[in-house]
Design a protein around this motif. Structure first.
Motif, PDB file in Angstrom:
ATOM      1  N   ALA A   1      10.699  38.155  60.577  1.00 36.70           N
ATOM      2  CA  ALA A   1      11.078  37.194  59.554  1.00 36.70           C
ATOM      3  C   ALA A   1      12.550  37.356  59.199  1.00 36.70           C
ATOM      4  O   ALA A   1      13.221  38.259  59.677  1.00 36.70           O
ATOM      5  CB  ALA A   1      10.207  37.403  58.323  1.00 36.70           C
TER       6      ALA A   1
ATOM      7  N   ASP B   1      11.736  41.464  50.720  1.00 32.93           N
ATOM      8  CA  ASP B   1      11.041  40.230  51.106  1.00 32.93           C
ATOM      9  C   ASP B   1      11.424  39.025  50.261  1.00 32.93           C
ATOM     10  O   ASP B   1      10.760  37.981  50.314  1.00 32.93           O
ATOM     11  CB  ASP B   1       9.517  40.412  51.060  1.00 32.93           C
ATOM     12  CG  ASP B   1       9.042  41.471  52.047  1.00 32.93           C
ATOM     13  OD1 ASP B   1       9.533  41.484  53.181  1.00 32.93           O
ATOM     14  OD2 ASP B   1       8.177  42.281  51.670  1.00 32.93           O
TER      15      ASP B   1
ATOM     16  N   SER C   1       8.495  36.294  50.933  1.00 31.63           N
ATOM     17  CA  SER C   1       7.834  36.274  52.238  1.00 31.63           C
ATOM     18  C   SER C   1       6.583  37.136  52.217  1.00 31.63           C
ATOM     19  O   SER C   1       6.597  38.265  51.743  1.00 31.63           O
ATOM     20  CB  SER C   1       8.793  36.788  53.322  1.00 31.63           C
ATOM     21  OG  SER C   1       8.106  36.986  54.540  1.00 31.63           O
TER      22      SER C   1
ATOM     23  N   GLY D   1       4.930  37.717  55.139  1.00 25.97           N
ATOM     24  CA  GLY D   1       4.744  38.161  56.515  1.00 25.97           C
ATOM     25  C   GLY D   1       4.486  39.644  56.639  1.00 25.97           C
ATOM     26  O   GLY D   1       3.582  40.079  57.360  1.00 25.97           O
ATOM     27  N   GLU D   2       5.251  40.453  55.932  1.00 22.07           N
ATOM     28  CA  GLU D   2       5.086  41.909  56.009  1.00 22.07           C
ATOM     29  C   GLU D   2       3.848  42.357  55.248  1.00 22.07           C
ATOM     30  O   GLU D   2       3.106  43.225  55.703  1.00 22.07           O
ATOM     31  CB  GLU D   2       6.330  42.606  55.449  1.00 22.07           C
ATOM     32  CG  GLU D   2       6.306  44.117  55.607  1.00 22.07           C
ATOM     33  CD  GLU D   2       7.609  44.774  55.206  1.00 22.07           C
ATOM     34  OE1 GLU D   2       7.631  46.011  55.065  1.00 22.07           O
ATOM     35  OE2 GLU D   2       8.611  44.051  55.024  1.00 22.07           O
TER      36      GLU D   2
ATOM     37  N   GLU E   1       5.018  33.671  59.444  1.00 18.58           N
ATOM     38  CA  GLU E   1       5.527  34.201  58.176  1.00 18.58           C
ATOM     39  C   GLU E   1       5.216  33.228  57.038  1.00 18.58           C
ATOM     40  O   GLU E   1       5.993  32.316  56.761  1.00 18.58           O
ATOM     41  CB  GLU E   1       7.041  34.434  58.270  1.00 18.58           C
ATOM     42  CG  GLU E   1       7.631  34.991  56.987  1.00 18.58           C
ATOM     43  CD  GLU E   1       9.124  34.747  56.878  1.00 18.58           C
ATOM     44  OE1 GLU E   1       9.721  35.238  55.910  1.00 18.58           O
ATOM     45  OE2 GLU E   1       9.691  34.040  57.735  1.00 18.58           O
TER      46      GLU E   1
END
Length: 270
Positions: free
Chosen positions: A22, A76, A113, A115-116, A124
Motif C-alpha cells: 500500500a 497507516d 488504510s 490493508g496491514e 488495500e
C-alpha cells in the motif's frame, strides 16, 4: 449507458480480484485519476436500493473528472486533497433545469488504510473522513464527508482505486435555496487509476534507500540491499572470499580439495 457499464464493471473487477504494497513510507505520495458519478438524491429517507438506481439518480461524468493527491503520514494514515467535476441533469426531488448544471467539489480527506490490519497485500481497503465544499449553479455549500474505498495494486506503484463518498450538506438551514440542488446529502462514486511515487532507489535493486544498507551498490532484499557477488548466501561484507562461492563454515571461502582447510589458508588447495 455505456459509461455506466464501464464504471460498474471496473468496480466489480476491483472487488473481485484476490489478495504489492500500500501507499507507505517508501512511496509516500499517491496520485489518483478517474471518472465519477454523483447522486444528489441521498438522505435519511433514501432506501438502500435507491442508492444503486443508476438510470434514475446517477449523473455520470465523461472523461477524466476526478483527481486526488495524498501524502502518507505514518501509522497507516494519509492526508489527501481531491477535486471532481460533473454535469448534473438528475436533481433531488425531481427538480428539472432547462440546461445541465456544472458540479464541482473540492475535498480534504484523512484516510486510514486497513490493508496491514487485515493482513492484505494487493488489496488495500480504506476508510476516510473529511471536509469539503461543493459549487453548483449559483450557490455553494460545505459538506462533511465519509468515505469507503479499495485500492488494488498491480505493482509497487500502479493500482486501481474504487471509492464511495457520502457528502452531508452543512448549510445553516440544511435546505434553504439549495433544496433543488442538494436535498441534504450527496453520494459520489468514483473509479480510476492510482500511482505511488516519491521513493528513492539509487542503485535500482528494488530496496529503497531508506532501508538499503548499501544504497549505491545493487544488492538483495534479504541482505537489506547489500550484495552477495558469488551467490553463496553470505553477503559480501561478511564474506572473506566475496568473489568465490564458499560455505559459512569457512567464512564464505571454498575448500576445493575437501580436506577441511579453506582454499585461502590451504598451501595445496587442489
Amino acid at each position: 449507458m455505456k459509461k455506466i457499464t464501464i464504471i460498474v464493471s471496473s468496480i466489480l473487477l476491483t472487488f473481485s480480484l484476490s489478495t504489492v504494497q500500500a501507499q507507505d513510507e517508501n512511496n509516500p505520495w499517491q496520485f489518483s485519476f478517474g471518472i465519477n458519478a454523483v447522486d444528489l438524491d441521498a438522505d435519511t429517507n433514501t432506501s438502500f436500493n435507491e442508492f444503486f438506481d443508476v438510470d434514475e439518480n446517477w449523473n455520470v461524468s465523461s472523461g477524466m473528472s476526478m483527481f486526488t493527491l495524498s501524502k502518507y503520514l505514518g501509522d497507516d494514515l494519509s492526508l489527501g486533497l481531491s477535486g471532481s467535476v460533473n454535469s448534473i441533469s438528475k436533481f433531488a426531488d425531481d427538480y428539472v433545469f432547462i440546461n445541465d448544471v456544472t458540479y464541482f467539489a473540492g475535498d480534504l480527506m484523512l484516510k486510514y488504510s486497513l490493508g496491514e490490519v487485515l493482513d492484505m497485500q494487493k488489496m488495500e481497503p480504506f476508510v476516510g473522513v473529511g471536509l469539503g465544499n461543493t459549487w453548483m449553479d449559483s450557490t455553494s455549500w460545505m459538506t462533511t464527508n465519509a468515505s469507503l474505498g479499495m485500492n488494488y495494486w498491480f505493482s509497487d506503484v500502479w493500482g486501481l482505486t474504487a471509492q464511495v463518498d457520502y457528502k452531508l450538506n452543512m448549510s445553516e438551514n440544511g435546505r434553504g435555496n439549495t433544496v433543488m440542488l442538494d436535498e441534504g446529502g450527496t453520494m459520489r462514486y468514483s473509479v480510476g487509476f492510482s500511482v505511488k511515487f516519491g521513493g528513492t532507489d539509487t542503485d535500482g535493486d528494488g530496496v529503497y534507500d531508506k532501508h538499503d544498507k548499501c544504497p549505491e551498490v545493487p544488492g538483495l532484499e534479504e541482505f537489506n540491499g547489500c550484495p552477495d557477488s558469488d551467490g553463496d548466501g553470505i553477503q559480501d561484507s561478511e564474506d572473506t572470499c566475496p568473489l568465490l562461492a564458499g560455505s559459512l563454515e569457512y567464512e564464505g571461502c571454498p575448500d576445493s580439495d575437501g580436506d577441511g582447510v579453506s582454499d585461502n589458508k590451504d598451501a595445496c588447495p587442489n
